[in-house]
Design an enzyme around this catalytic site. Structure first.
Site, mmCIF file in Angstrom:
data_model
loop_
_atom_site.group_PDB
_atom_site.id
_atom_site.type_symbol
_atom_site.label_atom_id
_atom_site.label_comp_id
_atom_site.label_asym_id
_atom_site.label_seq_id
_atom_site.Cartn_x
_atom_site.Cartn_y
_atom_site.Cartn_z
ATOM 1 C CG ASP A 191 -4.403 2.453 6.301
ATOM 2 O OD1 ASP A 191 -4.678 3.671 6.273
ATOM 3 O OD2 ASP A 191 -5.123 1.620 6.862
ATOM 4 N NE ARG A 235 -2.136 -3.045 3.087
ATOM 5 C CZ ARG A 235 -3.411 -3.311 3.298
ATOM 6 N NH1 ARG A 235 -4.249 -2.325 3.499
ATOM 7 N NH2 ARG A 235 -3.842 -4.549 3.347
#
Ligand code: AMP
Ligand code: MG
Length: 530
Positions: free
Chosen positions: A283, A214
């Site tokens: 995230d 991510r």
């Protein structure tokens, strides 16, 4: 300027980069002992990056796993042999660790609602391993809801059944709608209860992605000043998802460019389907350009540019109409982590990053605009006709906003109208409450259609190929969850899943899946399920 592009104008001048010196942190490593079952042809790569990137973690062994659904078609694509239900339930609940699996919880950080948290990580998820698909490409297999990890903080590491079913339905629908996304490989019940606002049945979903790396994974190492690890991670993701970047003069600049383009395209696709991710923290943004982390997501029914479903998004940061600008904000955070790889000179590196980020707005608008032209059955033209089309599109969204017309049904009905006005217009006129503003719009739309002089039947078919009949409507997803949670009845889930397998094809007898909720069925809020 109308509703369509306005918020981007607001954000395009706030690309802001910072170089910072950060400290370092080390994570504990847990050794795990695995019981072996010989099934999945794993070819693990992430674990070779070294133990700064994860914590080896064995999934919790659950009491009584039972299979809800196994995605056999996806398993075949991934080269996973057909397994019997008991094996599937064992493996994809985490109870049985298959041979070759080296389970880890991945480390990552992230900006959550704008605030930086230097350590998040897989708190309720575990990377079981990676497989090389016979069709090409390497994929991560990731359990969610499989017990606590070193990153769980105060969480229990578990998932309730509801969010598992929601993610399965919505991610598979997204795939069939043609949107890059993580896939759902399996859903199981654990036979155990999870403590939430009340006791709920527990579940585990197995997700598949090109990579679960991510923006937050890069931020994790940037926050610790670990440029070596950032380079390793960048090399890993280039190999995995952006091999063309290898050939560039600076592969890391090419990586940023690739990520920027894919993210712009992804969010343009969301927008053109009325999809709201709901929690676009850094995230929850995959570097691969796949939609990840289905939490409080939803497809809107009645159009509202400012629509928010997520119960935790009190200020509407991740509202429908903010998604494109938030995408750029997140990408700017990503670019910051790569600065040391762009140039030794900090100022030069920032200039390079700004230039690449500068592509985002144009690319987003181009994909969004061409997608909307296709949705309306219009051919792209020269600059002058394009400006006229843009106005027409904005006028439609203004009218949808004023009447709260159903997003999906608006385009569904339009793709069934002919260039001549007829009694078939009545259904969509009713959707717009017979607003004169919409009647005027229809007249103008038909003028644009006449300008293009396309064959009417072909034009309708082309529109129907991009305007879905069925989306995973919130109230339908909720009904599937209620039946499963309250009555252990999974038939509602299975039928909805089946309908969503062919979202662009009208399925006789299934009209109720097209309909927006009745007033008593409306779901106003969605939850993370944590
Ligand atoms: P999410 O809301 O899924 O983006 O999660 C944000 C962070 O919270 C991630 O680090 C998750 O792993 C963690 N998290 C969310 N729910 C739980 C849970 N039930 N137990 C442990 N960690 C969790
Ligand atoms: Mg997440």
């Amino acid at each position: 300027m109308g509703l369509l592009f306005s918020s981007l104008d607001f954000y395009s001048h706030v690309i802001y980069l910072s170089l910072s010196t950060r400290g370092s942190a080390k994570l504990p490593i847990y050794l795990v002992f695995l019981c072996k079952v010989n099934f999945i042809p794993f070819k693990n790569q992430y674990i070779r990056l070294g133990d700064a990137f994860y914590v080896k973690t064995r999934p919790a062994s659950v009491a009584n796993p039972s299979l809800i659904r196994f995605n056999e078609a996806l398993a075949v694509e991934l080269g996973i042999p057909v397994l019997d239900n008991e094996d599937v339930a064992g493996i994809f609940s985490g109870k049985v660790i298959p041979e070759g699996s080296e389970p880890v919880a991945m480390a990552y950080a992230g900006h959550q609602f704008g605030g930086f948290n230097p350590q998040l990580g897989d708190g309720r998820a575990i990377l079981l391993g990676e497989v090389a698909s016979p069709a090409g490409g390497h994929f991560d297999i990731h359990l969610k809801g499989s017990g606590p990890t070193a990153f769980s903080r105060n969480g229990d590491g578990l998932a309730a059944l509801g969010p598992v079913l929601r993610e399965y339905l919505v991610s598979e629908a997204m795939h069939k709608l043609g949107v890059p996304t993580t896939r759902a490989l399996a859903a199981v019940t654990t036979g155990e209860e999870v403590v939430r606002e009340r006791l709920l049945p527990g579940g585990v979903i197995t997700r598949v992605a090109r990579s679960f790396v991510r923006v937050g994974t890069f931020e994790y190492f940037a926050a610790r000043g670990n440029t070596g690890e950032i380079r390793q991670l960048a090399d890993f993701i280039i190999e995995r998802a952006y091999p063309e970047a290898r050939e560039a003069a600076n592969p890391y600049v090419a990586l940023l460019q690739g990520v920027v383009e894919r993210q712009a395209e992804l969010i343009a696709q969301w927008m053109n389907l009325g999809f709201i991710h709901g929690v676009m923290n850094t995230d929850n943004m995959a570097i691969s350009g796949e939609t990840i982390d289905y939490g409080p997501c939803a497809f809107m029914d009645g159009f509202d540019y400012n629509k928010v479903y997520s119960s935790i998004d009190r200020n509407g940061r991740y509202a429908y109409g903010n998604q494109a600008s938030i995408g750029l904000w997140n990408l700017t955070r990503f670019a910051e982590t790569l600065l040391p790889l762009f140039d030794e000179n900090g100022d030069t590196a920032i200039e390079v990053a700004k230039q690449v980020l500068g592509v985002y707005v144009d690319h987003y608008q181009q994909v969004r605009q061409s997608g909307l032209l296709a949705k309306l059955g219009l051919l792209p033209g020269d600059a002058q006709t394009d400006a006229g089309d843009k106005k027409l599109i904005e006028a439609l969204f203004d009218t949808m906003q004023a009447s709260s017309a159903d997003f999906t049904l608006t385009f569904y009905h339009l793709s069934r109208l002919s260039v001549q006005a007829s009694e078939n217009d009545e259904a969509i006129r009713r959707l717009f409450n017979h607003m004169p503003q919409f009647d005027d719009w229809l007249v103008q739309w038909r003028e644009h259609l006449r300008r293009d002089a396309q064959d009417d039947t072909l034009r309708q078919a082309a529109m129907q190929a991009v305007n879905p009949v069925y989306i995973p409507r919130n109230h339908q997803v909720e009904a599937a969850i209620r039946a499963a949670e309250d009555r252990a009845d999974f038939s509602v889930f299975h039928t909805l899943h089946e309908v969503l397998q062919q979202p662009y094809r009208y399925q006789p007898g299934r009209d109720r899946y097209m309909q927006p909720p009745e007033p008593h069925e409306v779901v106003e809020k969605t939850f993370c399920g944590t």
